[in-house]
Design a protein around this motif. Sequence first.
Motif, PDB file in Angstrom:
ATOM      1  N   GLN A 139     -66.223  -4.192  39.215  1.00 17.88           N
ATOM      2  CA  GLN A 139     -67.177  -3.144  39.571  1.00 17.88           C
ATOM      3  C   GLN A 139     -67.706  -3.244  40.987  1.00 17.88           C
ATOM      4  N   THR A 140     -67.615  -4.401  41.625  1.00 17.12           N
ATOM      5  CA  THR A 140     -68.179  -4.541  42.970  1.00 17.12           C
ATOM      6  C   THR A 140     -67.076  -4.558  44.024  1.00 17.12           C
ATOM      7  N   ALA A 141     -67.462  -4.177  45.235  1.00 18.65           N
ATOM      8  CA  ALA A 141     -66.506  -4.201  46.340  1.00 18.65           C
ATOM      9  C   ALA A 141     -66.038  -5.630  46.603  1.00 18.65           C
ATOM     10  N   ALA A 142     -66.966  -6.603  46.517  1.00 23.31           N
ATOM     11  CA  ALA A 142     -66.599  -8.006  46.744  1.00 23.31           C
ATOM     12  C   ALA A 142     -65.608  -8.477  45.688  1.00 23.31           C
TER      13      ALA A 142
ATOM     14  N   SER B 118     -60.395 -19.742  47.660  1.00 24.63           N
ATOM     15  CA  SER B 118     -61.524 -19.624  48.593  1.00 24.63           C
ATOM     16  C   SER B 118     -61.714 -18.159  48.949  1.00 24.63           C
ATOM     17  N   PHE B 119     -62.980 -17.747  49.009  1.00 24.12           N
ATOM     18  CA  PHE B 119     -63.324 -16.368  49.374  1.00 24.12           C
ATOM     19  C   PHE B 119     -64.558 -16.433  50.252  1.00 24.12           C
ATOM     20  N   GLY B 120     -64.382 -16.128  51.545  1.00 23.98           N
ATOM     21  CA  GLY B 120     -65.490 -16.273  52.481  1.00 23.98           C
ATOM     22  C   GLY B 120     -65.906 -17.737  52.525  1.00 23.98           C
ATOM     23  N   PRO B 121     -67.208 -18.007  52.455  1.00 25.88           N
ATOM     24  CA  PRO B 121     -67.678 -19.392  52.530  1.00 25.88           C
ATOM     25  C   PRO B 121     -67.624 -20.135  51.191  1.00 25.88           C
ATOM     26  N   ASP B 122     -67.206 -19.460  50.144  1.00 27.49           N
ATOM     27  CA  ASP B 122     -67.227 -20.044  48.803  1.00 27.49           C
ATOM     28  C   ASP B 122     -65.833 -20.464  48.356  1.00 27.49           C
TER      29      ASP B 122
END
Length: 107
Positions: free
Chosen positions: A15-18, A65-69
């Motif tokens: 549901q979210t863009a991320a 990994s996705f961005g800093p996570d």
Amino acid sequence: AAGRSKLAQSRKDLQTAAGKKAAAQMLNKETGINWHLHGVGIESGEAALDTLKEGSVLAFEPMFSFGPDAFYLEDMIVVTAGGHEVLSAGLPYTAKEIAAAMARRAQ
């Protein structure tokens, strides 16, 4: 292949863009998930097993990994006479399940 197939099927429910962006990145064969399989014995991260036999324990560990996570999810699986048993079954997997488990623990 099974993991990628399940992820591809689940994309429509995001549901979210991320979430959608993360799923697209995970399905990218060059930048996506590192599907790691290793043995488990005396050491928690042993080399992959050459031969599976009854009693062998392995860990299926997709890493992403996705961005800093960074995300790591490890399922422990034991080979049985009739096939296999997932030893980590019943643990929370989804964000909602993890948040609920953490809330219960905080009480």
